[in-house]
Design a protein around this motif. Structure first.
Motif, short mmCIF file in Angstrom:
data_model
loop_
_atom_site.label_atom_id
_atom_site.label_comp_id
_atom_site.label_asym_id
_atom_site.label_seq_id
_atom_site.Cartn_x
_atom_site.Cartn_y
_atom_site.Cartn_z
N MET A 330 0.03 17.77 3.13
CA MET A 330 -0.43 18.65 4.23
C MET A 330 -0.79 17.81 5.45
N LEU A 331 -1.46 16.69 5.21
CA LEU A 331 -1.81 15.81 6.33
C LEU A 331 -0.56 15.24 6.98
N ARG A 332 0.42 14.95 6.14
CA ARG A 332 1.66 14.39 6.69
C ARG A 332 2.32 15.39 7.65
N GLN A 333 2.26 16.68 7.24
CA GLN A 333 2.84 17.70 8.14
C GLN A 333 2.11 17.75 9.48
N GLN A 334 0.87 17.30 9.49
CA GLN A 334 0.09 17.27 10.75
C GLN A 334 0.19 15.92 11.46
N GLY A 335 1.01 15.01 10.92
CA GLY A 335 1.22 13.72 11.60
C GLY A 335 0.31 12.59 11.17
N PHE A 336 -0.32 12.72 9.97
CA PHE A 336 -1.20 11.64 9.49
C PHE A 336 -0.63 11.06 8.20
N TRP A 337 -0.63 9.72 8.09
CA TRP A 337 -0.16 9.09 6.85
C TRP A 337 -1.37 8.63 6.05
N THR A 338 -1.64 9.32 4.95
CA THR A 338 -2.75 8.95 4.06
C THR A 338 -2.20 8.95 2.64
N THR A 339 -2.03 7.79 2.07
CA THR A 339 -1.35 7.71 0.77
C THR A 339 -2.25 8.24 -0.35
N ALA A 340 -1.64 9.04 -1.24
CA ALA A 340 -2.35 9.52 -2.43
C ALA A 340 -2.36 8.40 -3.47
N ILE A 341 -3.52 8.10 -4.00
CA ILE A 341 -3.63 7.06 -5.04
C ILE A 341 -3.92 7.76 -6.37
N ARG A 342 -3.07 7.48 -7.33
CA ARG A 342 -3.15 8.21 -8.60
C ARG A 342 -3.24 7.25 -9.77
N PRO A 343 -3.63 7.75 -10.97
CA PRO A 343 -3.58 6.89 -12.15
C PRO A 343 -2.15 6.35 -12.33
N PRO A 344 -1.90 5.16 -12.82
CA PRO A 344 -2.90 4.27 -13.44
C PRO A 344 -3.61 3.36 -12.44
N THR A 345 -3.32 3.48 -11.13
CA THR A 345 -4.02 2.61 -10.17
C THR A 345 -5.52 2.91 -10.18
N VAL A 346 -5.87 4.19 -10.35
CA VAL A 346 -7.28 4.58 -10.47
C VAL A 346 -7.44 5.32 -11.80
N PRO A 347 -8.69 5.44 -12.32
CA PRO A 347 -8.86 6.11 -13.61
C PRO A 347 -8.43 7.57 -13.59
N GLN A 348 -8.11 8.13 -14.78
CA GLN A 348 -7.77 9.55 -14.91
C GLN A 348 -8.87 10.38 -14.28
N GLY A 349 -8.50 11.40 -13.51
CA GLY A 349 -9.51 12.25 -12.88
C GLY A 349 -10.03 11.67 -11.57
N GLY A 350 -9.54 10.48 -11.22
CA GLY A 350 -10.04 9.81 -10.01
C GLY A 350 -9.00 9.75 -8.90
N ALA A 351 -8.01 10.66 -8.95
CA ALA A 351 -6.98 10.62 -7.88
C ALA A 351 -7.66 10.90 -6.53
N ARG A 352 -7.11 10.28 -5.50
CA ARG A 352 -7.78 10.33 -4.20
C ARG A 352 -6.81 10.03 -3.07
N LEU A 353 -7.29 10.27 -1.87
CA LEU A 353 -6.63 9.66 -0.72
C LEU A 353 -7.39 8.37 -0.47
N ARG A 354 -6.68 7.29 -0.25
CA ARG A 354 -7.36 6.06 0.15
C ARG A 354 -7.19 5.95 1.66
N ILE A 355 -8.19 6.45 2.36
CA ILE A 355 -8.15 6.44 3.82
C ILE A 355 -8.74 5.12 4.30
N THR A 356 -8.02 4.44 5.18
CA THR A 356 -8.55 3.16 5.69
C THR A 356 -8.59 3.20 7.22
N LEU A 357 -9.66 2.65 7.75
CA LEU A 357 -9.83 2.57 9.19
C LEU A 357 -9.42 1.18 9.66
#
Ligand SMILES: Cc1ncc(COP(=O)(O)O)c(C=O)c1O
Length: 380
Positions: A330-357
């Protein structure tokens, strides 16, 4: 018939049905904050270029000057003929800035971490790692001859119960996926006299502490070994292990990733020296990041999923991989690149956007992202 094809297909299929297939995107940088993908321009909130040096012209010019002076590649590994005055100057700059006797250079942070654990440890040793340490450290620990135990994330009490004489304790200074700080002062206090401490400060160097000296300076401690990587705040790539003179001699003899690997191009060493100087003197980059962090807080602290951090890494927690992918799209459709980080990079249940400034963003960028993010989480 060899089993490899079948193994490959099964692993790829498993990834796919778990919704965890990763995709390589071919990106074109555009200006200081944007990337172009498939002809569309996006405001990038997913890089590790915290200080905005990856696109800095002054740094590009330093690299170009290095190319004119030293040519293209180093031509050999450091102990053969690959080590030049440019590498020496970089090592000296790092030692003077960070207060260590030696700096040993590597092609990447991944190889520096592996080199350290593989060369130092033997089968009688105990290696204690924060359970959220980077894959390069956990994998090296698993493959090293030492016995490895993982202590609960940032839990000094748990670490203390595991500590015995001659242990090597390894933690990140800033955790890459959570953006939180390690309690380095307390870890150093319990490790002192029992073992050695190594801090991987990939995400703290340049960003925290006086003159960007990183997490250890910020916490007021000096570990036995400090790993700094050049792919984040330095805006380039490569890494160094900062240590005592004798440990430096040891790594120069025995760290296979150093001994048997082509040295960094000398022009890159020139650029890295310039980046180290810019990091130390251009305080405005860190000051601006602090202002952006405050703006991010003001815009999003009331929104479910927000996580407060003292660093430019702002995890936005979304629990499931599907939610993380949906919000990212949805953010990409608005022109923002925010990568979704999912298991196994993060623990199960801990999926997130890793937003960096990054220091190249401005407050307007943050406010626009925050508005789009609020809309997106409402829609899922
Ligand atoms: C904490 C940490 N250590 C090491 C590395 C590896 O560094 P490099 O990208 O230079 O191989 C990373 C990279 O993401 C990291 O986050």
């Amino acid at each position: 018939m060899p089993v490899f094809n079948e193994r490959i297909q099964a692993a790829l299929y498993e990834r796919k049905i778990q919704g965890l297939t990763r995709t390589l995107h071919c990106m074109q940088p555009s200006g200081a904050t944007d990337i172009i993908y498939n002809g569309e321009t996006y405001l990038n909130f997913s890089s590790n270029d915290y200080l905005g040096l990856a696109t800095d012209r002054e740094l590009t010019q330093a690299w170009q000057k290095g190319l004119d002076q030293y040519g293209n590649g180093s031509g050999a590994s450091p102990l053969v003929t690959g080590f030049s005055s440019a590498h020496q100057k970089l090592e000296e700059t790092l030692c003077n800035w960070l207060g260590f006797g030696r700096a040993v250079l590597f092609g990447s942070g991944f190889s520096a971490n592996q080199a350290l654990l593989f060369s130092l440890l033997n089968k009688h040793d105990l290696l204690l790692q924060d359970r959220l340490n980077h894959a390069s450290l956990i994998e090296a620990g698993n493959l090293s001859p030492a016995r490895m135990k993982r202590f609960k994330h940032n839990d000094v009490g748990h670490l203390e119960t595991l500590l015995i004489e001659n242990a090597l304790v390894v933690t990140e200074g800033v955790f890459s996926m959570d953006g939180d700080l390690s309690p380095l002062k307390q870890i150093k206090a319990v490790t002192h006299n029992k073992g050695w401490l190594a801090v991987d400060d990939a995400h703290g160097i340049g960003v925290l502490g006086e003159d960007g000296k990183g997490s250890c300076a910020f916490a007021g401690i000096k570990p036995e070994m400090l790993i700094v990587t050049f792919g984040k705040a330095f805006g380039l790539s490569g890494a160094a292990i900062l240590c005592s003179e004798s440990m430096g001699d040891y790594l120069t003899q025995f760290a296979k990733h150093h001994v048997y690997s082509t040295a960094l191009p000398p022009s890159q060493a020139v650029a890295l020296t310039k980046a180290a100087q810019m990091i130390q003197t251009q305080h405005w980059r860190r000051e601006h990041l602090v202002e952006l962090s405050q703006c991010y807080y003001e815009q999003l602290s009331e929104v479910d999923g927000f996580t407060k951090t003292q660093t430019p890494i702002k995890p936005f927690m979304l629990a499931t991989s599907q939610r993380a992918l949906d919000v990212s799209n949805m953010l990409r459709q608005q022109g923002f690149w925010t990568t979704a980080i999912r298991p196994p990079t993060v623990p199960q249940g801990g999926a997130r956007l890793r937003i960096t400034l990054t220091a190249n963003h401005d407050k307007h960028n943050i406010i626009k992202l925050a508005n789009a993010l609020k809309q997106a989480v409402k829609g899922i």
